[in-house]
Design a protein around this motif. Structure first.
Motif, PDB file in Angstrom:
ATOM      1  N   ALA A  98       0.828  -1.213   0.000  1.00  0.00           N
ATOM      2  CA  ALA A  98       0.000   0.000   0.000  1.00  0.00           C
ATOM      3  C   ALA A  98       0.862   1.262   0.000  1.00  0.00           C
ATOM      4  O   ALA A  98       0.394   2.338  -0.357  1.00  0.00           O
ATOM      5  N   LEU A  99       2.132   1.148   0.380  1.00  0.00           N
ATOM      6  CA  LEU A  99       3.019   2.316   0.391  1.00  0.00           C
ATOM      7  C   LEU A  99       3.508   2.660  -1.006  1.00  0.00           C
ATOM      8  O   LEU A  99       4.181   3.664  -1.197  1.00  0.00           O
ATOM      9  N   ARG A 134       4.897   0.955  -5.055  1.00  0.00           N
ATOM     10  CA  ARG A 134       5.805  -0.052  -5.595  1.00  0.00           C
ATOM     11  C   ARG A 134       7.251   0.156  -5.149  1.00  0.00           C
ATOM     12  O   ARG A 134       7.903  -0.777  -4.681  1.00  0.00           O
ATOM     13  N   ASP A 135       7.754   1.380  -5.286  1.00  0.00           N
ATOM     14  CA  ASP A 135       9.163   1.610  -5.000  1.00  0.00           C
ATOM     15  C   ASP A 135       9.484   1.360  -3.538  1.00  0.00           C
ATOM     16  O   ASP A 135      10.480   0.720  -3.203  1.00  0.00           O
ATOM     17  N   THR A 136       8.633   1.892  -2.663  1.00  0.00           N
ATOM     18  CA  THR A 136       8.867   1.691  -1.235  1.00  0.00           C
ATOM     19  C   THR A 136       8.783   0.210  -0.895  1.00  0.00           C
ATOM     20  O   THR A 136       9.587  -0.314  -0.122  1.00  0.00           O
ATOM     21  N   LEU A 158       9.391  -2.364  -2.826  1.00  0.00           N
ATOM     22  CA  LEU A 158      10.597  -3.053  -3.295  1.00  0.00           C
ATOM     23  C   LEU A 158      11.772  -2.753  -2.384  1.00  0.00           C
ATOM     24  O   LEU A 158      12.531  -3.644  -2.010  1.00  0.00           O
TER      25      LEU A 158
END
Ligand code: ATP
Ligand code: MG
Lengths: 252, 272
Positions: free
Chosen positions: B160-161, B163-165, B167
């Protein structure tokens, strides 16, 4: 050690990262400088496996970032992006606590909580800890994001413009913290900075990018010269020795 | 009713998590109509005979499998590239909903009348007459999906944060999203097979649950949304039946209230 070998990334016809090879030795602070659009952020996000490269390889301590399981890498390398946006509402403390996720998988231990509190304290976020991120100023939010990334407590930390939105005092504090992580805990910090004087005063090595290529790299002394800086920025910059640091003057 | 409540609530919360916004739900993106279309096309292709002679559970499993495949494809296509404008997505949802709806009615016209009667029976089960065999099967299916979701919930919080966070925090974003999509497709299938499309219920309960609990954590929000949705469905129907003596109006009322809420959300949401 971070080893970047022949990394290329294209958007359409243009190579925004063009056959970059670079080795970043473990322990120490490396700054990446360059004009807007030089490809700094793209390179950083390839190294941190957020963006796939078109060709070339990146290894961190010998682990290929594209094939190593994400959770294993997350305990070794943390990354802060230039822009951070969240579609969910969460408090500063919740955000910083997420930095412990790679280690504790959502169940925080005593040690995790202590690290979270320490990071919140260091970045002077105590009074804001229970506020939602959307209720903070830009600089306060930036500190919260950096606190989360540092809470991940990884050997390698990649930061894309960590000084974004920060006032002078918090910028200096941030830099001192990164310096101390490198000196006392042998961490490897790679950061993108636009203020060459922060790069000069706090880093061991500087990498300069232009049009997707690394055009110069070396120790801070080697890089902080009018000739190199002219090449990087197409701007005449005087360099003076002040209090033992090389300071570029380019405001006028 | 409880089964539908769980299915609608969980699928909507999950969908909002993987798409990273609070406005879109499977109902709004036309996923439930996609299921109706699949049901219709199966009758169209195989004839009503198959529908009546095959085990309804087998039939349903087949429909759900097709649904899973198409949902994944639809999601890829709509959300594959990031940075899509919310309004474009809402519009796409409306268009798909209408398109699937029209295709269904077209296919229904083309089906011979006898087949159509059979199909109609299975499509418009409504809130009142549900095949008990299918219900038990659905209940088991939804329970399995709910357990799966519960096991995913910590990782869903991270997804929920963004995609980048996610990953960066070591969560295999693509894998969690795919698992969530399978759960969503199955749950939408169950809910639609049992009571037909209830477009705005999911939106209503997912957002209310987040507001009431003041968090986005799936461990809290999922049960809360489920509870709300069961209350709305069971309570709403009881009130309608006992007080007003009406039978079929519940989905109309839910869609009216939910639709109004949807518009309010759309207007309030700052355009990113
Ligand atoms: N998703 C994308 N699609 C197309 N082009 C892109 C994309 N992302 C970046 N670019 C282009 O790639 C080039 C490098 O971008 P990058 O973000 O790496 O620059 P940067 O060095 O970080 O610049 P800045 O100092 O402004 O942050 C730019 O010219 C940009 O326009
Ligand atoms: Mg950048």
């Amino acid at each position: 050690m971070i080893e970047i070998k022949g990394v290329t990334k294209r958007y359409g016809e243009t190579a925004v990262v063009d056959d970059v090879s670079l080795t970043i030795a473990p322990g120490g602070v490396t700054s990446v400088i360059g004009a807007n659009g030089a490809g700094k952020s793209t390179l950083l996000s390839i190294v941190s496996r957020l963006t796939p490269a078109d060709s070339g390889t990146v290894t961190v301590d010998g682990l290929d970032v594209t094939t190593t399981p994400s959770e294993k890498l997350a305990r070794r390398l943390a990354v802060l992006r230039q822009e951070n946006h969240m579609s969910v509402r969460l408090t500063v403390r919740e955000l910083v606590a997420f930095g412990r996720f790679p280690h504790s998988g959502g169940r925080l231990t005593e040690r995790d909580l202590a690290l979270v509190d320490e990071a919140i304290g260091y970045f002077e976020l105590d009074d804001l800890a229970d506020r939602h991120l959307d209720q903070l100023s830009g600089g306060q939010r930036q500190r919260a994001y950096v606190a989360m990334v540092l809470c991940q407590d990884t050997d390698y930390v990649l930061l894309d413009e960590p000084l974004n939105n920060l006032d002078r005092r918090h910028s200096v504090q941030m830099m001192r913290r990164l310096r101390r992580m490198a000196d006392d805990y042998a961490k490897t910090v790679v950061m993108v900075v636009h203020d060459i004087n922060f790069a000069s005063c706090h880093s061991d090595a500087i990498v300069a990018m232009k049009h997707g290529k690394v055009i110069a790299q070396g120790t801070t002394e080697e890089m902080m010269t009018p000739k190199v800086l002219k090449e990087v920025y197409d701007l005449d910059i005087d360099v003076h020795d002040i209090n033992g640091s090389r300071i570029g003057v380019y405001y006028a | 009713m409880v089964v539908v409540g769980v299915a609608v609530a969980c699928s909507s919360v999950l969908f909002q998590t993987v798409t990273g916004n609070r406005i879109l739900t499977p109902g709004i993106m036309g996923f439930d109509r996609l299921f109706v279309l699949i049901q219709t096309l199966i009758v169209y292709v195989f004839g009503a005979l198959t529908l009546t002679t095959t085990d309804p559970r087998l039939l349903f499993a087949g429909q759900t499998a097709v649904m899973v495949i198409f949902s994944l494809a639809l999601y890829r296509w709509l959300f594959g590239r990031d940075g899509r404008d919310l309004y474009v997505l809402v519009l796409a949802g409306v268009v798909f909903g209408t398109l699937f709806g029209s295709l269904s009615s077209l296919a229904q016209r083309l089906i011979n009348p006898n087949d159509f009667v059979v199909l109609q029976d299975s499509l418009f089960a409504g809130f009142n007459q549900v095949d008990p065999g299918l219900l038990a099967f659905s209940a088991v299916l939804v329970a399995a999906m709910a357990v799966w979701t519960a096991r995913l919930s910590a990782r869903l919080d991270v997804v929920a944060l963004g995609r980048d966070t996610a990953l960066n925090l070591g969560v295999n974003h693509a894998s969690v999203v795919n698992q969530a999509l399978v759960v969503i497709a199955v749950m939408v299938s169950v809910a639609t097979a049992l009571v037909g499309p209830v477009t705005f219920l999911g939106l209503l309960v997912a957002n209310l649950a987040r507001q009431l609990t003041g968090t986005f954590r799936h461990r809290t929000v999922l049960p809360a949304a489920t509870l709300l949705s069961v209350i709305v469905l069971v309570g709403g129907q009881a009130v309608l039946e006992q007080v007003f003596g009406m039978n079929t109006a519940l989905s109309v009322i839910i869609n009216f209230v939910g639709g109004a809420y949807f518009i309010a959300l759309l207007i309030r949401e700052p355009r990113r």
